[in-house]
Design a protein around this motif. Structure first.
Motif, PDB file in Angstrom:
ATOM      1  N   LEU A  78      11.367   6.446   1.042  1.00 12.47           N
ATOM      2  CA  LEU A  78      10.114   6.230   0.312  1.00 12.47           C
ATOM      3  C   LEU A  78       8.940   6.729   1.138  1.00 12.47           C
ATOM      4  N   PHE A  79       8.065   7.511   0.505  1.00 12.37           N
ATOM      5  CA  PHE A  79       6.882   8.059   1.164  1.00 12.37           C
ATOM      6  C   PHE A  79       5.648   7.692   0.351  1.00 12.37           C
ATOM      7  N   GLU A  80       4.592   7.325   1.040  1.00 15.85           N
ATOM      8  CA  GLU A  80       3.339   6.971   0.363  1.00 15.85           C
ATOM      9  C   GLU A  80       2.215   7.811   0.954  1.00 15.85           C
ATOM     10  N   ASP A  81       1.740   8.752   0.171  1.00 16.69           N
ATOM     11  CA  ASP A  81       0.655   9.648   0.559  1.00 16.69           C
ATOM     12  C   ASP A  81      -0.659   8.914   0.318  1.00 16.69           C
ATOM     13  N   GLN A  82      -1.364   8.600   1.393  1.00 10.12           N
ATOM     14  CA  GLN A  82      -2.560   7.769   1.273  1.00 10.12           C
ATOM     15  C   GLN A  82      -3.679   8.461   0.498  1.00 10.12           C
ATOM     16  N   GLN A  83      -3.830   9.736   0.676  1.00  9.72           N
ATOM     17  CA  GLN A  83      -4.863  10.466  -0.061  1.00  9.72           C
ATOM     18  C   GLN A  83      -4.495  10.567  -1.535  1.00  9.72           C
ATOM     19  N   LEU A  84      -3.220  10.863  -1.810  1.00  8.39           N
ATOM     20  CA  LEU A  84      -2.752  10.935  -3.192  1.00  8.39           C
ATOM     21  C   LEU A  84      -2.860   9.576  -3.868  1.00  8.39           C
ATOM     22  N   LYS A  85      -2.601   8.504  -3.134  1.00  8.31           N
ATOM     23  CA  LYS A  85      -2.707   7.148  -3.688  1.00  8.31           C
ATOM     24  C   LYS A  85      -4.133   6.868  -4.139  1.00  8.31           C
ATOM     25  N   LEU A  86      -5.109   7.264  -3.314  1.00  8.51           N
ATOM     26  CA  LEU A  86      -6.515   7.070  -3.667  1.00  8.51           C
ATOM     27  C   LEU A  86      -6.878   7.873  -4.905  1.00  8.51           C
TER      28      LEU A  86
ATOM     29  N   LYS B 216       3.273   7.471  -4.343  1.00  9.93           N
ATOM     30  CA  LYS B 216       4.609   7.312  -3.766  1.00  9.93           C
ATOM     31  C   LYS B 216       5.575   8.396  -4.244  1.00  9.93           C
ATOM     32  N   ILE B 217       6.450   8.790  -3.338  1.00 13.66           N
ATOM     33  CA  ILE B 217       7.535   9.726  -3.641  1.00 13.66           C
ATOM     34  C   ILE B 217       8.826   9.096  -3.132  1.00 13.66           C
TER      35      ILE B 217
END
Length: 474
Positions: free
Chosen positions: A312-320, A349-350
């Motif tokens: 599991l990956f969480e892109d902080q910029q993409l999340k925003l 998340k990916i």
């Protein structure tokens, strides 16, 4: 520069002769006297070279006749720079084509090169090839009628095509795979009505492309009926690729339990992103790790689930960005509070499913290698252009697709050379080919002359470390 020519220069140096320079053109070695002089206009010293003769390992030095270029002694002017580049980069391609297509390889090679330089219809292939110096002296037969026959022969010989694919991917185990669509107005029975991103209901052909994760080069292509679903095409293509035991990176469009089961049964390592609506997102995974990708903070975690691993990956910029979009939709009454809450849980998340027990950072970078194949597809479709819309039989279509694949391979070889030199952000393969086209070979009755190499091209050649225009001086 061959040893005997170098020894000749060393002997001239011992005799006190200076300013001599040898240029190898094709299989011949020509001798020039080079010096510099001051240019009042440019306000700097510039180089000038005079042809004085040629050398041979048996005959030795033969003095040339100094004379100006006239209509009587001029036999032709050819683009030399591009010819040298292709000759330098493609010995592997020439070898596997000669083995697979012993009677047609010259025409296949010539068409692939001309189309790597820019789309050229069959009727103009001969004119385009005649502009280039035939450095290998292969003398292909490129009239349109003969090329039409070649397309059919190549397209009907799948065993020979497979031989080329095998040779190009012999050392590759890690592959990226994707599927794209080519529309056609032809009445061939292979084209079928199928789904495409543009939702255009016209006959189409699916193109399955494999790319090496290690080199970034295309390694195999498959032509599939337009109605074949992605998962089915994947099964058949992997079987034909004979890559059991390797690794394949896929798009989330292939995600299903059937795909995972098939890959496990075949012993195929895989990296497969889950669909955004997959229940696997509900699996608790601790995001205790982190990494940076293109200056973006990515939190990551890993968990084993039966016989597979979930990353599991969480892109902080993409999340925003996704949260901002969700709240705008909420304000516009496009979603309600429940939709907002559910969507926020997966924002940025990916989730990647794999049978590899590896570092999450490595899995993520392998997944991002998919960007490469998407760019390859864009380039490939440009090389296909419009011919495929009107070809009238299956064999010609298959031959056309195969030769366009070879053009893509050639273009990609240039691109990888720029990437290794760390100048791909400043120069594209088209830029390089344009600069190289400025170097000409002048064919005279008794010798060949090469035009001066522009300073900009000399610097580019030095950065790429190709040494396309070697000079040996005393």
């Amino acid at each position: 520069m061959e040893d005997w020519a170098r020894l000749w220069l060393e002997e001239q140096r011992k005799q006190g002769k200076k300013g001599l320079e040898i240029k190898k053109i094709g299989n011949h070695h020509y001798v020039y006297y080079s010096t510099t002089h001051w240019s009042k206009q440019l306000k700097k010293r510039i180089k000038s070279s005079d042809y004085i003769g040629k050398i041979d390992p048996i005959k030795g030095f033969t003095e040339g006749v100094k004379r100006s270029i006239t209509s009587k002694n001029l036999r032709g002017i050819k683009e030399y720079g591009n010819a040298v580049l292709f000759d330098h980069l493609l010995p592997d391609l020439r070898a596997c084509l000669q083995d697979a297509f012993p009677d047609e390889w010259k025409e296949i090679y010539a068409v692939a090169i001309t189309r790597a330089m820019g789309y050229t219809p069959l009727k103009r292939i001969k004119s385009s090839w005649d502009k280039i110096y035939d450095i290998q002296e292969i003398n292909p037969q490129l009239d349109a009628k003969n090329l039409s026959k070649i397309l059919k022969l190549v397209g009907s010989d799948s065993r020979a095509q497979d031989s080329v694919f095998k040779a190009l991917s012999m050392r590759d185990k890690e592959l990226v795979y994707d599927l794209s669509t080519v529309l056609t107005r032809s009445s061939i029975n292979f084209a079928e009505i199928g789904y495409n991103k543009g939702k255009v209901h016209v006959p189409q052909i699916n193109i399955a492309l494999f790319c090496s994760m290690t080199t970034g080069l295309p390694t195999m292509i498959r032509t599939l009926p337009g109605s074949v679903r992605d998962i089915k095409s994947l099964y058949n293509s992997i079987l034909e690729a004979r890559k059991e035991g390797g690794t394949v990176v896929l798009d989330r469009g292939f995600f299903s339990k059937g795909t995972i089961q098939f890959l496990l049964e075949k012993g195929m390592n895989f990296i497969l992103p889950a669909r955004r609506n997959s229940r696997l997102y509900n699996t608790g995974i601790d995001l205790s790790g982190h990494m940076f990708y293109q200056k973006r903070l990515i939190k990551c975690g890993k968990r084993k689930n039966e016989n597979i691993f979930l990353y599991l990956f969480e892109d902080q910029q993409l999340k925003l960005e996704e949260n901002t979009t969700l709240y705008r939709k909420l304000d516009e009454d496009k979603i309600d509070e429940i939709d907002l809450t559910n969507s926020q849980e997966r924002a940025g998340k990916i989730l990647i499913v794999s049978n590899l027990d590896s570092d999450p950072k490595e899995i993520f970078m392998q997944y991002k290698s998919r960007d490469r194949i998407e760019k390859l597809f864009d380039t490939y479709k440009n090389s296909l252009h419009s011919d495929i819309l009107y070809l009238q039989d299956n064999e010609s279509i298959f031959g056309h697709i195969f030769i366009s694949f070879l053009s893509l391979y050639i273009y990609s070889k240039i691109e990888q050379t720029l990437k290794r030199a760390d100048i791909l952000d400043k120069h594209s393969p088209k830029d390089v080919l344009l600069e190289l086209s400025k170097v000409y070979l002048v064919e005279l009755d008794d010798c060949n002359l090469i035009s001066e190499v522009p300073k900009k091209l000399e610097m580019l050649d030095k950065k790429m470390k190709l040494n396309l225009f070697p000079k040996a001086r005393s």
